[in-house]
Design a protein around this motif. Sequence first.
Motif, short mmCIF file in Angstrom:
data_model
loop_
_atom_site.label_atom_id
_atom_site.label_comp_id
_atom_site.label_asym_id
_atom_site.label_seq_id
_atom_site.Cartn_x
_atom_site.Cartn_y
_atom_site.Cartn_z
N LYS A 1451 0.75 -1.22 -0.01
CA LYS A 1451 0.01 -0.11 0.10
C LYS A 1451 0.96 1.32 -0.11
CE LYS A 1451 -3.89 2.00 2.46
NZ LYS A 1451 -5.01 1.97 3.68
N GLY A 1452 0.62 2.01 -1.08
CA GLY A 1452 1.43 3.42 -0.92
C GLY A 1452 2.46 3.17 -1.99
N ALA A 1453 2.92 2.12 -2.27
CA ALA A 1453 4.31 2.05 -3.21
C ALA A 1453 3.82 2.54 -4.42
CB ALA A 1453 4.74 0.58 -2.98
N ALA A 1454 2.57 2.09 -4.98
CA ALA A 1454 2.27 2.60 -6.45
C ALA A 1454 2.06 4.04 -6.55
CB ALA A 1454 0.56 1.88 -6.75
N VAL A 1455 1.77 4.74 -5.41
CA VAL A 1455 1.77 6.23 -5.66
C VAL A 1455 3.32 6.75 -5.78
CG1 VAL A 1455 1.01 8.23 -4.57
CG2 VAL A 1455 -0.49 6.31 -4.32
N ARG A 1456 4.20 6.17 -5.06
CA ARG A 1456 5.40 6.81 -4.98
C ARG A 1456 6.28 6.16 -6.69
NH1 ARG A 1456 5.33 4.33 0.15
NH2 ARG A 1456 6.21 2.50 -0.52
N GLN A 1457 5.75 5.20 -7.15
CA GLN A 1457 6.28 4.91 -8.20
C GLN A 1457 5.69 5.29 -9.54
OE1 GLN A 1457 9.36 3.94 -8.70
NE2 GLN A 1457 9.62 3.74 -6.07
N GLN A 1458 4.52 6.16 -9.13
CA GLN A 1458 3.42 6.41 -10.25
C GLN A 1458 4.14 7.18 -11.43
OE1 GLN A 1458 0.11 8.71 -9.16
NE2 GLN A 1458 -0.55 9.34 -10.99
N SER A 1459 5.04 8.00 -11.33
CA SER A 1459 5.89 8.50 -12.41
C SER A 1459 6.55 7.56 -13.28
CB SER A 1459 6.54 9.89 -12.08
OG SER A 1459 7.56 9.31 -10.99
N VAL A 1460 7.34 6.76 -12.58
CA VAL A 1460 8.08 5.74 -13.11
C VAL A 1460 7.14 4.74 -14.13
CG1 VAL A 1460 9.65 3.93 -12.97
CG2 VAL A 1460 9.77 5.93 -11.55
N PHE A 1461 6.23 4.37 -13.67
CA PHE A 1461 5.09 3.41 -14.48
C PHE A 1461 4.54 4.52 -15.36
CE2 PHE A 1461 4.79 1.05 -10.32
CZ PHE A 1461 5.12 -0.15 -10.76
N LEU A 1466 3.72 4.68 -21.14
CA LEU A 1466 3.31 5.44 -22.30
C LEU A 1466 4.40 5.06 -23.64
CD1 LEU A 1466 2.75 9.22 -20.88
CD2 LEU A 1466 1.31 7.36 -21.86
N ARG A 1467 5.45 4.63 -22.98
CA ARG A 1467 6.46 3.79 -24.12
C ARG A 1467 5.96 2.61 -24.51
NH1 ARG A 1467 12.36 3.21 -21.63
NH2 ARG A 1467 12.47 2.27 -23.85
N ALA A 1468 5.42 1.80 -23.71
CA ALA A 1468 4.57 0.46 -24.28
C ALA A 1468 3.47 0.93 -25.06
CB ALA A 1468 4.37 -0.19 -22.96
N LEU A 1469 2.62 1.78 -24.76
CA LEU A 1469 1.59 2.16 -25.49
C LEU A 1469 1.76 2.63 -26.92
CD1 LEU A 1469 -0.85 3.79 -23.08
CD2 LEU A 1469 -1.03 1.51 -23.78
N ALA A 1470 2.87 3.29 -27.00
CA ALA A 1470 3.49 3.65 -28.32
C ALA A 1470 4.30 2.65 -29.34
CB ALA A 1470 4.40 4.88 -28.03
N PHE A 1471 4.18 1.59 -28.79
CA PHE A 1471 4.62 0.57 -29.58
C PHE A 1471 4.21 0.29 -31.16
CE2 PHE A 1471 6.11 -3.85 -30.95
CZ PHE A 1471 7.21 -3.81 -30.38
N ARG A 1472 2.78 0.55 -31.20
CA ARG A 1472 2.40 0.59 -32.57
C ARG A 1472 2.59 1.61 -33.26
NH1 ARG A 1472 -2.47 -1.74 -34.60
NH2 ARG A 1472 -3.35 -2.16 -32.63
N TRP A 1516 -1.87 12.02 -23.84
CA TRP A 1516 -1.11 11.85 -24.71
C TRP A 1516 -1.64 11.12 -25.98
CZ3 TRP A 1516 -0.60 6.37 -25.84
CH2 TRP A 1516 0.45 6.18 -26.61
N ALA A 1517 -2.67 10.41 -25.78
CA ALA A 1517 -3.28 9.73 -27.02
C ALA A 1517 -4.20 10.56 -27.75
CB ALA A 1517 -4.04 8.57 -26.32
N ALA A 1518 -4.99 11.76 -27.18
CA ALA A 1518 -5.90 12.26 -27.81
C ALA A 1518 -5.50 13.69 -28.51
CB ALA A 1518 -7.17 12.45 -27.11
N ASN A 1519 -4.56 14.21 -27.67
CA ASN A 1519 -3.90 15.74 -27.94
C ASN A 1519 -2.84 16.00 -28.53
OD1 ASN A 1519 -6.98 16.21 -27.26
ND2 ASN A 1519 -6.05 16.32 -24.86
N GLU A 1520 -2.03 15.04 -28.38
CA GLU A 1520 -0.58 15.14 -28.75
C GLU A 1520 -0.28 14.78 -30.24
OE1 GLU A 1520 2.14 13.69 -25.88
OE2 GLU A 1520 1.42 14.73 -23.96
#
Length: 1733
Positions: A1451-1461, A1466-1472, A1516-1520
Amino acid sequence: MTLLTSQLMKLRQDASSNMEIDARKRVSVLYTPEEAAKLSLSVVLELAQSGLSFLSEIDDKIVEYADDLFSPGSVELERSMLKPEDHKILSDKIRLFLVHLAPHYLIRAGQKCLEWLLARYNVAEVQYADLLFSLMPYHSTNLWTKVACQIKFQGNWRWLKNYKHEAIHRDVIVKEFSLNLQLLSDFYKIFELAADNETNPIVVFGISISNLLATKPKESVLAVLVQSVMKGFQSDKVALRAHAITTMASLTLQTTSSALLDESLAKKILKISLKDGCPLNLEAFNSVSLVAHCSEIESLPSKFFTRTMKYIAEGSMLPQISKSSAKVFLLLLNQATPLALEEDQSALATVEYILHQQSSHIDISSALEFVVASDSDSKGALLALFRRSCNADLLPKIMNVLTIEDTSKLPAEVLIQHPEKKIRMNALSKLEKVPENENLLRSFIDGENESDLVTLAFEKIELSKRHVPFVCNQALRLNKPDLLETCAALEDLQNFEKYKLLAYSMALGNEESVSKSLGGSRVANCSFVDFDELIKIMETDKLGDALKAISKDVARTETNQVDKRSFIGELFGIKLPIHITDKFAFFALSCPNLLGNFINEHLPKNVELEVSNKVTAGRFFARLAFRHTEGVGPALMVIKLLGSTEEYCPVIELLALLGMSNTEDSTRSLAFEIFEGIQASRDSEDKVAKKIIKKKGEILSDGKQLKQVLGRIVEKQGAENWSLLHGQLSRFGLPKLLELCSANLADYVVPAFIEKRSLDTSHAYFTSLFALMQNMTTDISNNTVDAIDNQLSSGLLSGQNTSELLVALSGKAFSSKQKQISLAKKLLSIAHESAQTNSGISEATVGYLKNLPSAVIKSILAGCRKTNEKTSLTRAKKAKKDQPEFTLEFVLFVIERLSSFDQLANEINDIFEDSLGNEGNTENMIQTRVVGLAASTKFDKLRPELLVEVTPDKVLQSLMSVFTFMGAGLLPRADDRYSFHSIQETIKCVVPPLLKASGKRNQLGNILDVFCTALPHVPVHRQGAVFESLIIRCDPEKALWLTLVQLAVKHVKNFNGEGKDESILDPSVYTELMSLLVKRFPVEVVLQAAVEILSFLKETGFDASDELDLKMNTKLTGGRVMQVNFYLVSFLNRLFGSMDFLHTQLAQITDVEQESIVQIYRELLEKSFAYTETVQPRQSEKTFKGLASKVNGIIEKILGLLPSVEFAQCVTGLLMNSLKTSTDWLTLQSLEVLCTRLRRSDADETETLIEAGILEHLAKVFENESITCINLAAKSVKLLAKLSGEHQLKKFKGLMPSLKKLLTASDKCHIGMKDSAFGPVVLCCAVLLARLKVQALGHLNWTIESIIAGITKADSETLKIITVASLGKILSEMSGFVSPHLPMILTALSQFSLKNDSELERRVAICIKELGGFPSRVLLPEIASVYSTLDGSSVVTLLAIVEKHIDSLEKGAAVRQQSVFQDFFLRALAFREEHPDIDAASATEIETATCNAMVQLALRLPEASLRPFLFKTFNWAANEGGGAARLFPLYILYGKMTEVMKSMFLIFTGSLTPHFIDILPKITDRSNAFTNSAPLKTELLRRMLQVLSLIFVNDTGEFLDESAINDLIPLLIDLLEHNELADYDSFCKKDLIPCISHAATAISDDALWRPLNYRLLLKTRNENAEVRLAALDCLDDLIDKLGDDCQTLLQESAPQFFSELLEDDDERVEKKMQETIAKLEQVFGESVQSYFT
């Protein structure tokens, strides 16, 4: 009535029906044409759809037609109204569907689909050619006939008019194809369509048709075949290539009419086949065969020649040599022979391959001359090859080689033709018995005249039934009948081979021995069909001597058929025995053409002339009828035809009487006629015969009356007045005469016949006489007794006659008592002698004695008593003369058959008393004692042990009768307990004295041998008791093991197999007793017996010896000694592994007994290893390999029984000794035992092993050269480490350097090597690291590097499983130390897919789970780094690691690492976007995996964190400016979020409505190319609609606000107009319409939905029918969703829009509207007609 009203009324009658089908006949496969015409198309469609649904489950190719040919809209399709281009498209679809449907024609589902094609698309009228082509594989079935008889054939198909009502043969189709090339070409087009599925019946049928057409085809047909073949060779479809190959092979084997065409075809195929890497070597060879056959070529292309030799050398098979391929084979042989002389292996294999076929199409003389003229060192080997295959014409060329003085270099195959016999003999002895030498040896035998050389040559041939004619010819040529016996012993001989051997054996005079070898199939036992075959063979092979011998065997046949035996007439006139003449007589009787020749030619030479020719012939046929009852009628007919009644003959008179008792009316009438004729020819009147004639009517009415009438007449007239009783009748007639005598004549007839006709008689005569004797009422006179006595003394009576006499005399009174006693003694004496061979005599004796007076029995028994009375010599001689001496065996025989002993006790006791001291009757004494024990308890004063001192050998041999008699004799025993007591007492009294008896070596072995030999005769329920008592008396420690050995020896000696397999282990009476005995004795005794057995086997060895024979009291060959070893070792192996021994016997031992048993275990192990040492040197032999396996099993089981301490001491000692002496087999055996024990050990036992120093010895094993030993040592260390306690772990650390050396510096752990030790060693290292942890930290780096190398380089799944499992163990226990290696680990694991549930993927999943638990600060940077290096297939697994990591976050670890995730996702979503060339499926897979991980993260984020996370992703997906490539993963993410979070997610979708309102027009704008790909555009819309559908389903008012309802929903409805989208129909039905329906359901406000409904209704006025249909489908779905709520909208819909649709120009729209109105009425439950007014 308005048009609209009439339409509505029609809808009420049948809302789902189509327009009425014309009442005409149509083609059908399920119904008659009349029935089919009455069915509506909707019914047929529903039926077809059910069939299509079933086929879709088993055939994927059928699925695509559900929405096309079988769609509901197809009902309205009118094929005749289609445009030409549309009609062609439909025809192509139907043609392809027929091809796909062909495999399913014979099942009901397939016929349902075909019914729809016939009904809707008129396939039988429009496309009947395609239909018939698809049905052709079923040309012989009823389905073909049913379809063909309904089709009107035209054009190329008119030839089928003659076969409309019957199945058509394949040859007819082939013929028509060869005549009609257009038809053939059309069929090949269908064939090519079907080629996608090589199992399609059309493919199989097409290949077979092509093969038949390729058989001498015409030029025109050949042109079509060539075109098809060329297409096949250039195709990548398996079916087309197979078609080309088989057609090519068929063409190659034929000589076609056009050589130019063949050569052209061959050159084209050759050009394809000789390409580098082309695998069509076989086709290349076929093509060159055509070239060679059709053109003048002198040598083969060099590339082809080289590849062909290599092809043959690799073991591939070329076609058989044919006329068309002979030239290319000849060129191959001539070009390969010089290279073969130079020892080129490929060339040598080619020469051998060609010569082996021995084809007459190839002239090998040129190549042979080249070899003969050569001086090469390999000349001899080549000559041997040529000699095996050359014929007699080429032998002189090889014989020229023999003129060379030095023959040492010549092979044996050549030297067997040498002029000198000695050289030929030596050459023959060197030849091997292999199939390759068979033709060579046959050629040698044909030209050899030395019988001993021929015999030796035959020994080199593996004879079989096909050699029988050859062996017969050689046996006759050389006069060697023993060759026939050798051949007759072969198995699986057919009738022809047996007849051939019998025919030649009769010619050579050894028919009896050959018949015996054939299993008793002598000519005497053959049927007449066999007899025909024999004669045919003798005549064909001109076996004159056999024809002479065959006549002597005619009588042995048994049949009355003569239609196939005209050859019998050729044997008439030969002097033959009477039984053969009888057989010929029956042939003559059944074949009138032979009768005259038989009487005139055969009888004069085989029957003495008695009176006249007629009477002699009549007497012969009468006696024939006496001997064979079935001949009475035919004999009477012949006698009448011959006129044999002109002279009186008693034989013919007796035949007439027999005929008068026959059951046939015609036979009785004919017999009476002959009887009257005989009486007329008498010189004097016979009163009895006269009276018989008077009773004619009574006799003719019933043949059974004759005997009664004859009895009354003879009794009244007096038997002395019946002349027939005193006539001259032969031994065949007398029994028949006695059969006619009734019971009242017995008192006269029996004495007269016994006293007067005692010598000229037969066994049948005595049978009839004694049967009549039973009816005698007067006393037996002295003269009758004397006559019977004479017959008994003369030996005229058979055993059966003796039985009949005993029955006849039973209860009869005698005139003289002394005569009765004398006759009884003689009778019983003869019965005693014959009882062993005739059981009937024994039973008859019981009845005879039962009715014999006791005085007579006492007199008989008294004959065996010794008397002390002194008598004079004269009196003694007289007594001896009057009363013969009877043995004790005779008395036993009598006593056993007496029913009561009550009155004879004194006589029996006296006999026993008198016999006690008689040394000559020891065996009789024991038998008498047995009878006494069985009969009564009065005879207990006899003591058999007294006899042992006098004659121990005889007592021992006779003792077994006690045990075989008990419970198995004629005297039944009810008291089993007393029987057991008797057995024990007998052994107790006799065996100990026998053991003490001196003068013979191995007395115990002798006793046991006698008992074991007699075992099969001991009743089964007695065997255990007998041998248990015996062994106890002989001391179990000495006798048990020897008994087991003796029983094993007996078992082996009675085993008939060769012992090459384990069939010798099959149970027998001996082995069953062995298993029983080990259960009856204590464990210590059994184990000690095992020690003695192994010691005995070690001492005796495996070869036969006199010492062994002496110990076993029998002669054993070397093979039998080996079998004894194998069986005894196998027995001990089974014993120590049996549940009875382990859980019953061993479980009962006490702690005190345990100590002594452990000592025995040690001795047993010592003996086992000593025995193993004798086996190991010969372990390469198959039998010894199996023996070694059994001994190892014993060692393993004994070691498994040892307690922990003893086991540890033992196994460490074994390892130490084996390593010191470098005895690999002992090391291997010790390690196998250790591994087996460790698998079921506990911590205490493991500690004991470690304390005993096992690890030091295992470390030394790692230095061993044996990979198997290293593997087992690694497994042992692994098991020890798992089980050991914490305080013992430090001792394992010393093993790591040895393991490192193995993995890093030894070739024994090379990953790519077969049988490498890498897997077990690396797993052992991983387990040690997991257990040692920090203590082994210094070894972590090289261990992980080895594991990663194994994962990446291993080529077997097993090794990958081991290495991945090893990695999992390290990750689970040392996760804090592996961070430097994370990049390698992540890269290695990412190569695996997780799609399947295999063992490897389960192991990978474990590693992923362990990696997921790593800290984010360690794992995430490495994942981001590795991600850049991976391709698409590996990213998915990496994302799975991320998902698993998120799942394990605290609990709480996800928030701390949110930016890394966020950055990583976003790199993975841009694979296509970054990889535009990737296929859509792979891109979708990566995006889905990414979104799954993001959903897991979202679930762990609070709302405050989740909102910016989603906003940043959306932005990132709709406006960039990423375009469609970014929208795809966005929609996947939002869809999955909605699925998981349901309505809770809708608070985060505020930006979606404006986004969709903005993006939808851009996507659908035809002028604005948002994406260049139409399918991609459709797929993007699908994703969008799927997200909206999920939102609408879960919406509670948050999403569908005023803006969404007024701006977004209309855009969705407008999508109905975009029919230019790819797969528009599926898009609407699966995505768009459900989305609109969900929106309507979510709005649930009529006021809000009404304008949207109107907008939807407007789409029904679109000019495009597809749009109108889609709008109606949408309305249908709304009706289903809204139900009654849509009733308020009907008022504005029906009058304005529905009425128009009911009159729409497109029938599909009109029909759909009718269906919609029907659905409305069903939902409302009332008519909707009122809404239209």
